[in-house]
Design a protein around this motif. Structure first.
Motif, mmCIF file in Angstrom:
data_model
loop_
_atom_site.group_PDB
_atom_site.id
_atom_site.type_symbol
_atom_site.label_atom_id
_atom_site.label_comp_id
_atom_site.label_asym_id
_atom_site.label_seq_id
_atom_site.Cartn_x
_atom_site.Cartn_y
_atom_site.Cartn_z
ATOM 1 N N PRO A 240 62.552 6.325 32.207
ATOM 2 C CA PRO A 240 61.575 7.388 31.943
ATOM 3 C C PRO A 240 61.650 7.869 30.502
ATOM 4 C CG PRO A 240 62.774 7.801 33.987
ATOM 5 C CD PRO A 240 63.476 6.670 33.305
ATOM 6 N N GLY A 241 60.558 7.762 29.791
ATOM 7 C CA GLY A 241 60.533 8.192 28.397
ATOM 8 C C GLY A 241 61.120 7.188 27.434
ATOM 9 N N GLY A 242 61.470 5.993 27.924
ATOM 10 C CA GLY A 242 62.082 5.000 27.040
ATOM 11 C C GLY A 242 63.357 5.546 26.431
ATOM 12 N N PHE A 243 63.552 5.309 25.147
ATOM 13 C CA PHE A 243 64.732 5.822 24.457
ATOM 14 C C PHE A 243 64.425 7.095 23.675
ATOM 15 C CE2 PHE A 243 65.812 1.293 24.978
ATOM 16 C CZ PHE A 243 67.006 1.441 25.675
ATOM 17 N N GLY A 244 63.222 7.614 23.808
ATOM 18 C CA GLY A 244 62.877 8.878 23.176
ATOM 19 C C GLY A 244 63.160 8.869 21.686
ATOM 20 N N THR A 245 63.857 9.883 21.211
ATOM 21 C CA THR A 245 64.131 10.007 19.777
ATOM 22 C C THR A 245 65.133 8.970 19.280
ATOM 23 O OG1 THR A 245 65.872 11.636 20.215
ATOM 24 C CG2 THR A 245 63.654 12.478 19.784
ATOM 25 N N LEU A 246 65.763 8.240 20.189
ATOM 26 C CA LEU A 246 66.723 7.210 19.786
ATOM 27 C C LEU A 246 66.105 5.815 19.724
ATOM 28 C CD1 LEU A 246 70.017 8.180 21.677
ATOM 29 C CD2 LEU A 246 69.245 8.843 19.393
ATOM 30 N N GLU A 247 64.808 5.717 19.940
ATOM 31 C CA GLU A 247 64.172 4.398 19.975
ATOM 32 C C GLU A 247 64.408 3.602 18.698
ATOM 33 O OE1 GLU A 247 59.647 2.623 20.052
ATOM 34 O OE2 GLU A 247 60.155 4.163 21.530
ATOM 35 N N GLU A 248 64.258 4.244 17.542
ATOM 36 C CA GLU A 248 64.404 3.537 16.272
ATOM 37 C C GLU A 248 65.859 3.198 15.965
ATOM 38 O OE1 GLU A 248 62.045 2.306 14.283
ATOM 39 O OE2 GLU A 248 60.686 2.915 15.893
ATOM 40 N N ARG A 249 66.792 3.816 16.685
ATOM 41 C CA ARG A 249 68.215 3.536 16.454
ATOM 42 C C ARG A 249 68.817 2.656 17.533
ATOM 43 N NH1 ARG A 249 69.866 9.612 15.900
ATOM 44 N NH2 ARG A 249 67.644 9.954 16.274
ATOM 45 N N THR A 250 67.973 2.131 18.429
ATOM 46 C CA THR A 250 68.445 1.281 19.522
ATOM 47 C C THR A 250 68.102 -0.179 19.239
ATOM 48 O OG1 THR A 250 68.169 3.091 21.118
ATOM 49 C CG2 THR A 250 68.299 0.858 21.998
ATOM 50 N N TYR A 251 69.103 -1.045 19.397
ATOM 51 C CA TYR A 251 68.946 -2.471 19.115
ATOM 52 C C TYR A 251 69.307 -3.277 20.362
ATOM 53 C CZ TYR A 251 68.377 -1.249 14.232
ATOM 54 O OH TYR A 251 67.897 -0.725 13.056
ATOM 55 N N SER A 252 68.444 -4.228 20.686
ATOM 56 C CA SER A 252 68.617 -5.008 21.905
ATOM 57 C C SER A 252 68.666 -6.496 21.588
ATOM 58 C CB SER A 252 67.466 -4.717 22.880
ATOM 59 O OG SER A 252 67.564 -5.522 24.036
ATOM 60 N N ILE A 253 69.672 -7.178 22.154
ATOM 61 C CA ILE A 253 69.808 -8.623 22.016
ATOM 62 C C ILE A 253 69.618 -9.242 23.394
ATOM 63 C CG2 ILE A 253 71.427 -10.507 21.564
ATOM 64 C CD1 ILE A 253 72.679 -8.809 19.383
ATOM 65 N N CYS A 254 68.725 -10.215 23.487
ATOM 66 C CA CYS A 254 68.473 -10.916 24.747
ATOM 67 C C CYS A 254 68.148 -12.368 24.449
ATOM 68 C CB CYS A 254 67.321 -10.262 25.509
ATOM 69 S SG CYS A 254 66.886 -11.114 27.049
ATOM 70 N N ALA A 255 68.837 -13.271 25.100
ATOM 71 C CA ALA A 255 68.574 -14.705 24.930
ATOM 72 C C ALA A 255 67.480 -15.145 25.890
ATOM 73 C CB ALA A 255 69.841 -15.506 25.174
ATOM 74 N N SER A 256 66.596 -15.976 25.419
ATOM 75 C CA SER A 256 65.533 -16.512 26.268
ATOM 76 C C SER A 256 66.149 -17.261 27.446
ATOM 77 C CB SER A 256 64.648 -17.459 25.446
ATOM 78 O OG SER A 256 63.617 -18.001 26.244
ATOM 79 N N GLY A 257 65.677 -16.933 28.637
ATOM 80 C CA GLY A 257 66.188 -17.594 29.832
ATOM 81 C C GLY A 257 67.325 -16.870 30.510
ATOM 82 N N ASP A 258 67.801 -15.762 29.932
ATOM 83 C CA ASP A 258 68.839 -14.969 30.573
ATOM 84 C C ASP A 258 68.183 -14.138 31.676
ATOM 85 O OD1 ASP A 258 70.776 -13.178 31.372
ATOM 86 O OD2 ASP A 258 71.403 -12.637 29.345
ATOM 87 N N LEU A 259 68.525 -14.416 32.926
ATOM 88 C CA LEU A 259 67.856 -13.769 34.048
ATOM 89 C C LEU A 259 68.072 -12.263 34.094
ATOM 90 C CD1 LEU A 259 68.630 -16.336 36.896
ATOM 91 C CD2 LEU A 259 66.526 -16.096 35.566
ATOM 92 N N ILE A 260 69.114 -11.757 33.435
ATOM 93 C CA ILE A 260 69.368 -10.320 33.462
ATOM 94 C C ILE A 260 68.346 -9.566 32.609
ATOM 95 C CG2 ILE A 260 71.009 -8.499 32.847
ATOM 96 C CD1 ILE A 260 71.823 -10.060 35.301
ATOM 97 N N CYS A 261 68.067 -10.067 31.413
ATOM 98 C CA CYS A 261 67.184 -9.337 30.497
ATOM 99 C C CYS A 261 65.844 -10.037 30.265
ATOM 100 C CB CYS A 261 67.879 -9.118 29.154
ATOM 101 S SG CYS A 261 68.469 -10.637 28.363
ATOM 102 N N ASP A 262 65.705 -11.264 30.720
ATOM 103 C CA ASP A 262 64.466 -12.039 30.556
ATOM 104 C C ASP A 262 64.121 -12.654 31.904
ATOM 105 O OD1 ASP A 262 62.288 -13.341 29.365
ATOM 106 O OD2 ASP A 262 63.499 -15.102 28.845
#
Length: 322
Positions: A240-262
């Motif tokens: 809910p609300g995504g990361f709000g005011t921390l959106e620009e300070r949040t970094y996400s790494i996800c590999a293509s084909g990883d069932l957890i994040c992709d």
């Protein structure tokens, strides 16, 4: 008649000249640089009014809070010298940070929690339910942040996690960024950065997606339409609300084909839950410490996260201590 004509012509000419002059003045005014702003006081900026000028001597400048993934922690693990799983992905980052920075500069705290995920399709699986594991991890991480902030009001924070730990850290970051977290909204600026590897509630484009990054979403979003159809495993959907005011300070790494994040879209929730429970063993999800499935400029995900966290710590404020 001729004199009147001349007077009219002269008047029109005067008006035309006046209009031209006015236009020129307006153009010059618009193109002229604005006056410089008034100079403020010289010297370093002061703390916000609600914060003290100094904090206790035992407070670190930065707290690095790390939450390991499934099967990478235990409820009674040592948060400063974790031994529950020597192959824990997050240890590659946290040990390197401990070796680089003294504890007074960066206190590195690994949240101890059960870190399990019971597979309901296997009757002999006696692990703790995902709901219980995730809730315990979030409670303990939030308690550490609240305790530190209460005692050390000038300490900054770097939050990071992998897999189930990324879900926990991401949820806490979302709470802080939307004014409902263990660090008050007025102090959200103290969170220097949030680093997530294989976040199960990932939404592409809702944070800084570290390239290369797939367009898919996390498994908890894919399976959200089924709610808590499978006991003990509630798929919570988008934050809910995504990361709000921390959106620009949040970094996400996800590999293509990883069932957890992709994760792909599914129609059979029980079958999908079984796959999700075993996804921690799939070759993509288990290889973030290598460049086989994900790399950025030749760096592995753990190397990228270490460099990112190191830079944040290097550039963090040095608060006064009393």
């Amino acid at each position: 008649m001729k004199r009147r004509t001349k007077r009219v012509a002269f008047g029109l000419g005067f008006l035309a000249i006046a209009a031209i002059v006015l236009v020129v003045v307006l153009v010059i005014t618009m193109l002229s640089p604005a006056p410089p702003p008034p100079k403020g006081p010289s010297g370093p900026t002061t703390q916000p009014e609600h914060r003290p000028e100094a904090q206790p001597a035992d407070c670190p400048d930065v707290l690095v809070l790390s939450v390991p993934g499934t099967w990478e922690s235990k409820a009674n693990d040592d948060p400063y010298r974790p031994t529950a799983n020597s192959r824990s992905l997050m240890l590659r980052i946290t040990k390197a940070l401990q070796g680089k920075f003294p504890q007074s500069r960066a206190e590195v705290y690994t949240v101890p929690y059960v870190a399990q995920f019971r597979n309901p399709t296997v009757l002999t699986d006696k692990q703790r339910d995902y709901n219980d594991s995730r809730a315990q991890g979030k409670r303990r991480a939030s308690a550490k942040l609240a305790e530190t902030h209460g005692h050390c009001p000038l300490t900054s924070y770097v939050l990071m996690g992998f897999s189930q730990g990324a879900v926990i850290v991401g949820d806490i970051a979302s709470d802080i960024g939307n004014g409902r977290g263990p660090i008050p909204e007025q102090d959200a600026d103290l969170v220097l950065g949030v680093g997530l590897i294989a976040d199960g509630r990932r939404e592409s484009g809702k944070q800084n997606d570290v390239a290369p990054s797939p367009d898919g979403v996390g498994a908890e979003i894919t399976l959200a339409p089924f709610g808590s159809l499978v006991p003990g495993i509630e798929m919570t959907g988008p934050r809910p609300g995504g990361f709000g005011t921390l959106e620009e300070r949040t970094y996400s790494i996800c590999a293509s084909g990883d069932l957890i994040c992709d994760a792909p879209r599914v129609t059979n929730p029980l079958s999908a839950i079984g796959k999700l429970a075993n996804a921690a063993n799939n070759p993509v999800h288990a290889m973030y410490a290598t460049t086989r499935y994900w790399s950025a400029g030749g760096s592995t995900a753990t190397q990228w996260m270490f460099a990112w966290a190191s830079r944040l710590i290097d550039e963090a404020p040095h608060p006064a201590h009393s």
